[in-house]
Scaffold this motif. Structure first.
Motif, PDB file in Angstrom:
ATOM      1  N   UNK A  53       1.011  -1.329  -0.083  1.00 30.95           N
ATOM      2  CA  UNK A  53       0.037  -0.255  -0.113  1.00 30.95           C
ATOM      3  C   UNK A  53       0.846   1.197  -0.012  1.00 30.95           C
ATOM      4  N   UNK A  54       1.870   1.236  -0.715  1.00 31.40           N
ATOM      5  CA  UNK A  54       2.974   2.437  -0.998  1.00 31.40           C
ATOM      6  C   UNK A  54       3.612   2.606   0.726  1.00 31.40           C
ATOM      7  N   UNK A  55       3.554   1.845   1.465  1.00 31.10           N
ATOM      8  CA  UNK A  55       4.168   1.917   2.725  1.00 31.10           C
ATOM      9  C   UNK A  55       5.689   2.054   2.768  1.00 31.10           C
ATOM     10  N   UNK A  56       6.432   1.589   2.098  1.00 27.71           N
ATOM     11  CA  UNK A  56       7.963   1.934   2.029  1.00 27.71           C
ATOM     12  C   UNK A  56       8.053   3.371   1.678  1.00 27.71           C
ATOM     13  N   UNK A  70       6.553   3.300  13.637  1.00 31.53           N
ATOM     14  CA  UNK A  70       6.002   3.277  12.236  1.00 31.53           C
ATOM     15  C   UNK A  70       6.243   2.174  11.560  1.00 31.53           C
ATOM     16  N   UNK A  71       7.500   1.952  11.395  1.00 34.17           N
ATOM     17  CA  UNK A  71       7.836   0.622  10.506  1.00 34.17           C
ATOM     18  C   UNK A  71       7.153  -0.554  11.070  1.00 34.17           C
ATOM     19  N   UNK A  77       0.456  -4.225   9.338  1.00 34.69           N
ATOM     20  CA  UNK A  77      -0.754  -4.039   8.253  1.00 34.69           C
ATOM     21  C   UNK A  77      -0.292  -4.891   7.137  1.00 34.69           C
ATOM     22  N   UNK A  78       0.922  -4.515   6.245  1.00 29.90           N
ATOM     23  CA  UNK A  78       1.229  -5.099   5.197  1.00 29.90           C
ATOM     24  C   UNK A  78       1.238  -6.678   5.103  1.00 29.90           C
ATOM     25  N   UNK A  79       2.007  -7.293   6.141  1.00 30.54           N
ATOM     26  CA  UNK A  79       2.024  -8.586   6.009  1.00 30.54           C
ATOM     27  C   UNK A  79       0.754  -9.287   6.319  1.00 30.54           C
ATOM     28  N   UNK A  80       0.000  -8.711   7.187  1.00 36.25           N
ATOM     29  CA  UNK A  80      -1.314  -9.286   7.475  1.00 36.25           C
ATOM     30  C   UNK A  80      -2.111  -9.016   6.346  1.00 36.25           C
ATOM     31  N   UNK A  81      -2.306  -8.013   5.697  1.00 31.86           N
ATOM     32  CA  UNK A  81      -2.872  -8.050   4.298  1.00 31.86           C
ATOM     33  C   UNK A  81      -2.523  -8.957   3.305  1.00 31.86           C
ATOM     34  N   UNK A 237      -1.869   2.940  17.068  1.00 30.78           N
ATOM     35  CA  UNK A 237      -0.916   1.660  16.988  1.00 30.78           C
ATOM     36  C   UNK A 237      -0.946   1.271  15.250  1.00 30.78           C
ATOM     37  N   UNK A 238      -1.765   1.835  14.756  1.00 31.70           N
ATOM     38  CA  UNK A 238      -1.881   1.802  13.199  1.00 31.70           C
ATOM     39  C   UNK A 238      -1.570   3.157  12.578  1.00 31.70           C
ATOM     40  N   UNK A 239      -1.244   3.078  11.191  1.00 29.30           N
ATOM     41  CA  UNK A 239      -0.903   4.166  10.642  1.00 29.30           C
ATOM     42  C   UNK A 239      -2.139   5.168  10.309  1.00 29.30           C
ATOM     43  N   UNK A 240      -1.854   6.507  10.665  1.00 29.13           N
ATOM     44  CA  UNK A 240      -2.940   7.633  10.314  1.00 29.13           C
ATOM     45  C   UNK A 240      -3.748   7.452   8.986  1.00 29.13           C
ATOM     46  N   UNK A 241      -5.136   7.954   9.094  1.00 34.12           N
ATOM     47  CA  UNK A 241      -5.631   8.150   7.829  1.00 34.12           C
ATOM     48  C   UNK A 241      -4.950   8.898   6.651  1.00 34.12           C
ATOM     49  N   UNK A 242      -4.150   9.891   7.214  1.00 29.78           N
ATOM     50  CA  UNK A 242      -3.259  10.625   6.364  1.00 29.78           C
ATOM     51  C   UNK A 242      -2.378   9.523   5.646  1.00 29.78           C
ATOM     52  N   UNK A 243      -1.595   8.939   6.246  1.00 32.05           N
ATOM     53  CA  UNK A 243      -0.641   8.015   6.006  1.00 32.05           C
ATOM     54  C   UNK A 243      -1.149   7.047   4.780  1.00 32.05           C
TER      55      UNK A 243
END
Length: 463
Positions: A53-56, A70-71, A77-81, A237-243
């Protein structure tokens, strides 16, 4: 400039080692087996692109990019998805494609480590300006794949190499790969590489620790959320909506980039025989190693784009100066070397490699134009260019696949229509898409004065 070159050359060396490992595996096994592995890995990589999801990129360009929390959030989130996507694909789609469940499962594990975890770890290290550790991680990734090749077909490849160089003859028992753990070579390769990359990802988590920076980032977050309450604190604990919104923008960009080259293996699997799929995979492995240079340069300059056109001129000089000789040499020399090394086992390899050498040459300049657009914050126009190219590639590939099957070539042999070779037409599609994207990107380039005004407007807006 020296830092940019070193950063990119290490990435090129690492990708080159991984591509060389893939070529060794292609030489050791039958084209049909290698074609199945290539399809499974490319589907798994596509799932990894979706799961990131563009996290990197978010970790790379945001102020919170140096935070260990943040990492961990993005990776969690990424590995769970990714796990959900992989399970759904394995249950609902992989059987329809005829992919081995074992091979796909371990290709998925490998892609989860490499495409989700390691991408984000490298972004954090780059944000911390620890370029030496970034280079170390890229080399370790390629060494993990090389170790997997040695486990899968090491003795056979050794005897094949001696026979190739000296002309000596060995029995089939010495030159036929046996693999390890009682498995065939391809399952051995994907299993060992997956496990090794998971170990490298764990090492990367340890190398990216920065206690002082993490403490400062967590203190900033605590101050910024002071008075929010228990409920808001739990949501942090999760990235924000803006992120997430910013990550979706990068996700679209990554999906477009995937369509240009790696998805071509998937499209070939829909249109042609496994042996021809293997040929496309071998070629894309070679050319993708060359793509690493302009794309890693772009990632190096991405946090520095606000410095103005001076850094972009560096990018243009390095990427363009590298692309011309490499693409020319690839088009002239590599087809003969690849045919000789693979003993002609992969049909139409020379034609495919020449076509993709042209794709690489055009793509280097497309990436330069996109960097200019990104520097001027014209991301909407950049996305329009890439969307057009992805539509041409995917739509053209699917149309040729449907046409090939409608002509009664279900066996996968190359079809023809009014004397036109559909395989040749298939290879022309990515070249045409890159040319169209380059033309659009050049048309969208504003004048220098307008670009300077855009920078001033952006500076005023940020102030």
């Amino acid at each position: 400039m020296s830092e940019a070159l070193i950063f990119s050359l290490f990435n090129l060396m690492a990708r080159g080692l991984s591509s060389a490992a893939g070529l060794l595996l292609a030489r050791a096994v039958a084209p049909e087996a290698f074609g199945e592995y290539a399809l499974a890995l490319n589907y798994a990589v596509l799932l990894g692109v979706l799961a990131r999801m563009g996290g990197n990129e978010v970790l790379l360009v945001t102020r919170d990019g140096a935070s260990g929390a943040a990492l961990r959030r993005w990776m969690g989130v990424g590995i769970s998805l990714y796990a959900l996507l992989a399970i759904g694909f394995a249950v609902g789609i992989a059987p329809l494609l005829g992919l081995s469940a074992f091979i796909f499962a371990f290709c998925a594990l490998r892609a989860a480590a490499e495409q989700v975890g390691l991408q984000m770890i490298n972004s954090r290290l780059q944000r911390q300006e620890r370029l030496g550790r970034v280079n170390l991680m890229t080399v370790l990734i390629s060494l993990a794949v090389a170790i997997a090749v040695a486990c899968a077909a090491g003795p056979a490849l050794y005897h094949q190499g001696v026979a190739l160089v000296t002309g000596a003859e060995f029995g089939a028992d010495l030159t036929t790969p046996a693999g390890m753990f009682g498995l065939a070579p391809v399952p051995t390769f994907v299993m060992v590489s997956a496990i090794a990359l998971v170990i490298v990802m764990a090492l990367g988590m340890w190398l990216s620790r920065d206690a002082a920076a993490d403490a400062r980032a967590e203190a900033d977050v605590a101050v910024g959320h002071e008075g929010v309450g228990r409920k808001g604190a739990g949501q942090r604990r999760l990235p924000s909506k803006a992120d997430f919104a910013r990550g979706r923008g990068f996700l679209y960009n990554n999906l477009m980039s995937f369509a240009y080259l790696q998805a071509w293996v998937i499209l070939a699997g829909l249109a042609f025989a496994p042996a021809q799929v293997a040929s496309v995979s071998v070629v894309t492995s070679i050319v993708f190693a060359l793509y690493v240079f302009p794309t890693s340069l772009y990632r190096y300059y991405l946090p520095k784009l606000t410095h103005g056109d001076a850094r972009l001129k560096e990018y243009l000089v390095i990427a363009s100066g590298f692309a011309l000789p490499v693409a020319g040499g690839l088009a002239l020399v590599a087809p003969w070397l690849a045919e000789h090394f693979l003993s002609g086992a992969y049909p139409r390899l020379t034609l495919t490699l020449r076509a993709f050498a042209l794709v690489y040459l055009v793509h280097a300049f497309v990436t330069c134009a996109f960097t200019r657009l990104a520097a001027l914050r014209l991301n909407g126009k950049r996305l329009l260019c890439q969307s057009t190219g992805a539509t041409l590639v995917v739509g053209g590939g699917l149309a040729i696949a449907a046409l090939n099957h409608s002509l009664g070539n279900a066996s996968g042999d190359t079809g023809s229509l009014l004397g036109i070779d559909l395989y040749r037409l298939f290879l022309c599609v990515p070249v045409a898409a890159e040319v169209v994207m380059l033309a659009m990107a050049i048309l969208f380039q504003p004048s220098l004065s307008r670009g300077g005004k855009a920078h001033e407007d952006n500076a005023a807006a940020s102030a």
